[in-house]
Design an enzyme around this catalytic site. Sequence first.
Site, PDB file in Angstrom:
ATOM      1  N   GLY A 212      25.017  10.412  21.003  1.00  0.00           N
ATOM      2  CA  GLY A 212      25.947   9.405  21.349  1.00  0.00           C
ATOM      3  C   GLY A 212      25.296   7.905  20.227  1.00  0.00           C
ATOM      4  N   ASN A 213      26.475   6.970  20.589  1.00  0.00           N
ATOM      5  CA  ASN A 213      26.370   5.530  19.599  1.00  0.00           C
ATOM      6  C   ASN A 213      26.387   5.072  20.167  1.00  0.00           C
ATOM      7  OD1 ASN A 213      28.598   5.095  19.743  1.00  0.00           O
ATOM      8  ND2 ASN A 213      29.455   6.757  19.709  1.00  0.00           N
ATOM      9  N   HIS A 214      26.441   3.593  19.941  1.00  0.00           N
ATOM     10  CA  HIS A 214      25.875   2.269  20.148  1.00  0.00           C
ATOM     11  C   HIS A 214      26.561   1.321  20.771  1.00  0.00           C
ATOM     12  CE1 HIS A 214      21.360   2.469  19.833  1.00  0.00           C
ATOM     13  NE2 HIS A 214      21.457   2.633  18.274  1.00  0.00           N
ATOM     14  N   SER A 215      27.902   2.054  20.348  1.00  0.00           N
ATOM     15  CA  SER A 215      29.011   0.549  21.022  1.00  0.00           C
ATOM     16  C   SER A 215      29.601   1.205  22.945  1.00  0.00           C
ATOM     17  CB  SER A 215      30.377   2.126  20.641  1.00  0.00           C
ATOM     18  OG  SER A 215      31.906   1.152  21.162  1.00  0.00           O
ATOM     19  N   ALA A 279      33.934   4.555  18.924  1.00  0.00           N
ATOM     20  CA  ALA A 279      33.453   5.556  17.871  1.00  0.00           C
ATOM     21  C   ALA A 279      33.020   6.438  18.705  1.00  0.00           C
ATOM     22  CB  ALA A 279      31.579   4.355  18.119  1.00  0.00           C
TER      23      ALA A 279
END
Length: 406
Positions: A212-215, A279
């Site tokens: 995943g990512n931090h968005s 993102a």
Amino acid sequence: MSDTGNKPQVVLGVGGGIAAYKVCELLRRLTESGHRVRVVPTDEALRFVGEPTWAALSGQPVVTGVWATVHEVPHVRIGQSADLVFVAPATANILAKAAAGLADDLLTNTLLTARCPVVFAPAMHTEMWEHPATRANVGTLRSRGAIVLDPAVGRLTGADTGRGRLPEPAELFEAARLALRRGAAVPDLVGRRVVISAGGTRESIDPVRFIGNHSSGKQGYALARTAVARGADVTLVAANVSLSDPAGARVVPVTSAVELAEAMEAERVDADVIVMSAAVADFRPAASVISKIKKSGTAPAPIELVENPDVLAGLVAARKREGTGQIIVGFAAETDDVLANGRAKLARKGCDLLVVNQVGGGRAFGTEDNQAVVLGSEGTAVEIPHGPKEDLADRVWDLVGERSSR
Ligand code: CTP
């Protein structure tokens, strides 16, 4: 502004629907954040929540008709001195009366005399919301500059579910705050359908893990809220966002990049504006593992990755193929060489505007503020100074508006 110092004066119209109970919470939020609120219920609203509740929570007298305190001419004065009229729940009956210009009680008189922003938050059964008469009334009110929030989808009064639910009070409060913030500015996105992707995709490794990512989705949600406040018909494709649904926006939840691509493909068709603020993971695990990967005592085999579709580039290609006049906006999160990378990305993706912001070091992800440069396909660069994400969102809509009026 009102005659009561610099406290914004809000008229809270309450219609005769069961959702009136949720509006007590909206009233509380408005008064606690420094607004002076005059509640104007209909007679039917008082069947659901009584006059003492509204009077106690607002600290102001509560009447439904035009025959009390006639010497103060309340049927004219209340509307004239308001900075915002917010009607919740707006029943099918209130929408019909407002569209027809009827004035048979204090609320409908107030709606005719108000020259400030007017927001309706409808709540009713799906059949009533979808009835051609209600659709026509909503269309009339919107064409006159009122903001009519699409109801949310969910549990209705009985056992049934569908579109018709009043949005949550915290989100109604946000809609009221943004309407007050816009003041006399006309809703300039009326009749325009905008589709916004927000959040960050998750690519499943096994049933318990993902890439995943931090968005956080906050910038995309700010774009949705501000677009609703400007009158747009808003669809939000939300990838793993833990924020509440903005009042008035239709939310399509997705998880992975492939799901997001499919949702955008379905939603792009009649969109006037598309904003890709999500993102999106560039890669996903090649194999979809259905059992949890276990430690075996030796190093596991590396996860093999395959490339995800480039959704933004796909949307631009579809527009070219079909010759639609859509405006397409991309976002770029860069850690270094921000402008040079942004310009190269704009050229590569082929969108109209690219909102470039610097990330890393605590900037942008999950924060309330943002700053960016918006690059235009003709080589323009507009700096948006550090400020709330909704300021940035409004500037993006300004730039979209400038392009569509060419
Ligand atoms: N984007 C997309 N599909 C992808 C990756 C990104 O639609 N598979 C969109 C994002 O929503 C954003 C824009 O493309 O609007 C730029 O995203 P970004 O991650 O900054 O760029 P990448 O395409 O991943 O390019 P690079 O790897 O060179 O940074």
